[in-house]
Design a protein around this motif. Structure first.
Motif, short mmCIF file in Angstrom:
data_model
loop_
_atom_site.label_atom_id
_atom_site.label_comp_id
_atom_site.label_asym_id
_atom_site.label_seq_id
_atom_site.Cartn_x
_atom_site.Cartn_y
_atom_site.Cartn_z
N LYS A 205 0.84 -1.21 0.00
CA LYS A 205 0.00 0.00 0.00
C LYS A 205 0.87 1.25 0.00
O LYS A 205 0.56 2.24 -0.67
CB LYS A 205 -0.93 0.00 1.21
CG LYS A 205 -2.10 -0.97 1.08
CD LYS A 205 -3.13 -0.76 2.17
CE LYS A 205 -4.34 -1.66 1.96
NZ LYS A 205 -5.38 -1.44 2.99
N GLN A 206 1.98 1.20 0.75
CA GLN A 206 2.91 2.33 0.73
C GLN A 206 3.46 2.52 -0.68
O GLN A 206 3.55 3.64 -1.19
CB GLN A 206 4.08 2.07 1.68
CG GLN A 206 3.73 2.02 3.16
CD GLN A 206 4.95 1.73 3.99
OE1 GLN A 206 5.98 2.39 3.88
NE2 GLN A 206 4.86 0.71 4.84
N GLN A 207 3.83 1.40 -1.31
CA GLN A 207 4.42 1.47 -2.64
C GLN A 207 3.42 2.03 -3.65
O GLN A 207 3.79 2.82 -4.53
CB GLN A 207 4.89 0.09 -3.08
CG GLN A 207 5.56 0.05 -4.44
CD GLN A 207 6.81 0.89 -4.55
OE1 GLN A 207 7.21 1.27 -5.66
NE2 GLN A 207 7.44 1.20 -3.43
N MET A 208 2.15 1.66 -3.52
CA MET A 208 1.14 2.18 -4.43
C MET A 208 1.01 3.69 -4.29
O MET A 208 0.82 4.41 -5.27
CB MET A 208 -0.21 1.51 -4.18
CG MET A 208 -0.30 0.06 -4.67
SD MET A 208 0.14 -0.09 -6.44
CE MET A 208 -1.12 0.94 -7.20
N GLU A 209 1.13 4.18 -3.06
CA GLU A 209 1.07 5.62 -2.84
C GLU A 209 2.26 6.31 -3.51
O GLU A 209 2.11 7.36 -4.14
CB GLU A 209 1.04 5.94 -1.34
CG GLU A 209 -0.27 5.59 -0.67
CD GLU A 209 -0.33 6.06 0.77
OE1 GLU A 209 0.33 7.07 1.10
OE2 GLU A 209 -1.02 5.42 1.58
N LEU A 210 3.44 5.73 -3.36
CA LEU A 210 4.63 6.30 -4.00
C LEU A 210 4.48 6.32 -5.52
O LEU A 210 4.84 7.29 -6.18
CB LEU A 210 5.88 5.50 -3.61
CG LEU A 210 6.70 6.04 -2.43
CD1 LEU A 210 5.92 5.91 -1.13
CD2 LEU A 210 8.03 5.29 -2.30
N ARG A 211 3.93 5.24 -6.06
CA ARG A 211 3.76 5.16 -7.51
C ARG A 211 2.72 6.17 -8.01
O ARG A 211 2.91 6.79 -9.06
CB ARG A 211 3.37 3.74 -7.91
CG ARG A 211 4.49 2.74 -7.68
CD ARG A 211 4.11 1.33 -8.09
NE ARG A 211 5.20 0.40 -7.79
CZ ARG A 211 5.21 -0.89 -8.14
NH1 ARG A 211 4.17 -1.39 -8.80
NH2 ARG A 211 6.24 -1.65 -7.84
N LEU A 212 1.65 6.34 -7.26
CA LEU A 212 0.65 7.33 -7.64
C LEU A 212 1.22 8.74 -7.58
O LEU A 212 0.95 9.57 -8.46
CB LEU A 212 -0.57 7.23 -6.71
CG LEU A 212 -1.49 6.02 -6.93
CD1 LEU A 212 -2.53 5.94 -5.82
CD2 LEU A 212 -2.17 6.10 -8.30
N GLU A 213 2.04 8.99 -6.55
CA GLU A 213 2.63 10.32 -6.39
C GLU A 213 3.67 10.62 -7.46
O GLU A 213 3.91 11.79 -7.78
CB GLU A 213 3.27 10.44 -5.00
CG GLU A 213 2.29 10.47 -3.84
CD GLU A 213 1.51 11.77 -3.76
OE1 GLU A 213 1.92 12.75 -4.42
OE2 GLU A 213 0.49 11.79 -3.05
N THR A 214 4.30 9.58 -8.00
CA THR A 214 5.34 9.79 -9.02
C THR A 214 4.79 9.59 -10.44
O THR A 214 5.54 9.70 -11.41
CB THR A 214 6.52 8.83 -8.81
OG1 THR A 214 6.05 7.47 -8.78
CG2 THR A 214 7.25 9.14 -7.51
N ALA A 215 3.49 9.31 -10.56
CA ALA A 215 2.90 9.07 -11.88
C ALA A 215 3.08 10.26 -12.81
O ALA A 215 3.37 10.11 -14.00
CB ALA A 215 1.42 8.74 -11.72
N SER A 216 2.91 11.46 -12.27
CA SER A 216 3.05 12.66 -13.10
C SER A 216 4.49 12.82 -13.57
O SER A 216 4.75 13.29 -14.68
CB SER A 216 2.61 13.91 -12.32
OG SER A 216 3.39 14.07 -11.15
#
Length: 228
Positions: A205-216
């Motif tokens: 779940k932490q990793q998904m947050e990081l990936r969402l935050e770095t998507a842009s």
């Protein structure tokens, strides 16, 4: 600190205390970017071979005073900055800094070094495109660290803050040191506007947050590639 816009690469930093899961999240984020065809380099703290050797020897003798402690870790940062971070950014890669200059700030401030002096020393450093702070409540951090060890040999002299004379026993000193360090990290996190991630959530779940935050970031990089 300077901007990274003069380089084709992207700098991302992951900060947090020991036991917060920085290495795990950095490695997972690296795999994610690589799966998207991005070149990635992870830059970790205390990796300059010559300086790491000097730090190790002085630590073994317990002879590191606060100023020497700060200068050695500052030298380590300068080495990785010049020989790892800048070359990778110049080559257009994503650099994931597992502990960036903010770690040097925290370790210096907790040892009584003037905040303006230590931050001013790093005016040359680049501001990451995004800095993540893995936030751990003290009680959870203590439980996470202590389950790994049943005796005091596990606790590093300096990571337990023994050089600050906080307590006679390593475990007691470690508790006080980590409490103070968490407070400083939270102050730095607010000052430099880190993106806070709850490090007590499940790893994925932490990793998904990081990936969402770095998507842009990834989207912009792909757009730049496509326009070449």
């Amino acid at each position: 600190m300077e901007k990274t816009s003069q380089y084709p690469g992207t700098l991302i930093a992951i900060e947090g205390t020991d036991g917060s899961g920085k290495s795990t999240q950095a490695e997972l984020l690296k795999l994610y970017f690589e799966s998207k065809g991005q070149g990635v380099v992870i830059s970790s703290c205390n990796t300059a071979e010559l300086i790491r050797g000097a730090i190790k020897k002085l630590k073994e003798r317990n002879t590191l005073d606060p100023v020497t402690f700060c200068f050695l870790y500052a030298a380590d940062f300068v080495d990785r900055f010049e020989h790892v971070i800048i070359p990778a950014l110049s080559a257009g890669k994503v650099v994931i800094a597992e502990q960036y200059v903010y770690t040097v700030f925290a370790r210096a401030i907790i040892r009584g070094i003037d905040r303006d002096w230590i931050t001013g020393m790093f005016d040359f450093a680049l501001t990451p495109a995004r800095t993540f702070y893995l936030d751990v409540r003290f009680e959870d951090l203590l439980a996470r660290i202590q389950w790994k060890s049943r005796d005091e040999r596990y606790f590093d002299y300096y990571e337990a803050g023994m050089d600050l004379n906080l307590a006679g026993r390593k475990k007691d000193s470690f508790v006080l040191y980590q409490q103070r360090l968490l407070e400083i990290y939270k102050q730095i996190s607010s000052e430099y506007q880190f993106t806070v991630i709850d490090a007590m959530k499940p790893i994925q779940k932490q990793q998904m947050e990081l990936r969402l935050e770095t998507a842009s970031i990834l989207k912009n990089r792909l757009r730049r590639k496509g326009s070449r």
